[in-house]
Write a protein that holds these residues in place. Sequence first.
Motif, mmCIF file in Angstrom:
data_model
loop_
_atom_site.group_PDB
_atom_site.id
_atom_site.type_symbol
_atom_site.label_atom_id
_atom_site.label_comp_id
_atom_site.label_asym_id
_atom_site.label_seq_id
_atom_site.Cartn_x
_atom_site.Cartn_y
_atom_site.Cartn_z
ATOM 1 N N VAL A 133 0.837 -3.027 1.684
ATOM 2 C CA VAL A 133 1.710 -2.871 1.503
ATOM 3 C C VAL A 133 2.879 -3.892 2.338
ATOM 4 N N CYS A 134 2.384 -4.125 3.367
ATOM 5 C CA CYS A 134 3.447 -5.700 3.715
ATOM 6 C C CYS A 134 2.517 -6.504 3.481
ATOM 7 N N THR A 174 8.947 9.770 -5.047
ATOM 8 C CA THR A 174 8.247 10.207 -4.588
ATOM 9 C C THR A 174 6.903 9.611 -4.799
ATOM 10 N N ILE A 175 5.809 9.303 -4.036
ATOM 11 C CA ILE A 175 4.048 9.380 -4.879
ATOM 12 C C ILE A 175 3.570 10.659 -4.025
ATOM 13 N N PHE A 208 -2.525 3.488 -3.171
ATOM 14 C CA PHE A 208 -1.513 2.172 -3.011
ATOM 15 C C PHE A 208 -1.414 1.287 -4.415
ATOM 16 N N GLU A 209 -1.565 1.800 -5.352
ATOM 17 C CA GLU A 209 -1.901 1.430 -7.007
ATOM 18 C C GLU A 209 -0.024 2.357 -7.571
ATOM 19 N N ILE A 263 5.904 1.898 -8.077
ATOM 20 C CA ILE A 263 7.420 2.033 -7.975
ATOM 21 C C ILE A 263 7.465 0.743 -7.270
ATOM 22 N N LEU A 264 7.255 0.043 -6.452
ATOM 23 C CA LEU A 264 8.230 -1.506 -6.013
ATOM 24 C C LEU A 264 8.174 -2.550 -7.066
ATOM 25 N N SER A 265 7.271 -1.993 -7.817
ATOM 26 C CA SER A 265 7.238 -3.104 -8.548
ATOM 27 C C SER A 265 8.772 -3.447 -10.025
#
Length: 219
Positions: A20-21, A197-198, A208-209, A214-216
């Motif tokens: 993610v970084c 939560t994932i 990761f997807e 969530i992040l997008s």
Amino acid sequence: MNLVLFGPPGAGKGTQAQRVCARYRLKHLSTGDAIRSAIREETKIGRLVAELVEHGELVPDDMVTGIVEEFVARNRSQTDSFLFDGYPRTLPQIEQLDSLLEAHRLTPAVVVSLEVPDDDLVRRVTGRRICSECRRVFNIHALDRQAIASCEICHGSPPLIQRKDDTVETLSERLRIYHAQTEPVLHQYEMAGKLATIDGTGDPDEVFERLCGILSEQY
Ligand SMILES: [Zn+2]
């Protein structure tokens, strides 16, 4: 973007944090590493912490936050995006993080917890084997029976070994501490409507997807 990532031992948080970084250009702050390096570099707080650690005492919230802040301040001119790993770990630290972000004119953190059932973690961790040659990590639950004893990639099929810490007993104790420490913090974030939560089970690429999903949504 600023991210707080939670995940129990054995859930693959380290791998997800790295990925993610790389994708979102976040600066990874591993609190454990930051504390060790503050001690090593003998920063002002580092010296105080070293003394406490030497006497087997707990490092108070203010000092942990102080070390996190030192890290942010040191990297702030290069980035406005951090991944907080291993922090916040207590209720006071939640507020301290909010203030710290505000003081450095950083956006509020997105909070994500990787959820993996304890049984799954036990299976993952106790099945973990490392090649004595190439240090590649295998899981015996994912391998063919014949391949269990040796590395299939290295020449001469060197034996796979189990790390001393990868036992049910060690993991159970680490999970107990994780749950005791983290649950109040997660609960607090949940009550504030800030917790995502994932599902952390399954293939790391899929996890990761999910995380990126969530992040997008946030950005
Ligand atoms: Zn190997």
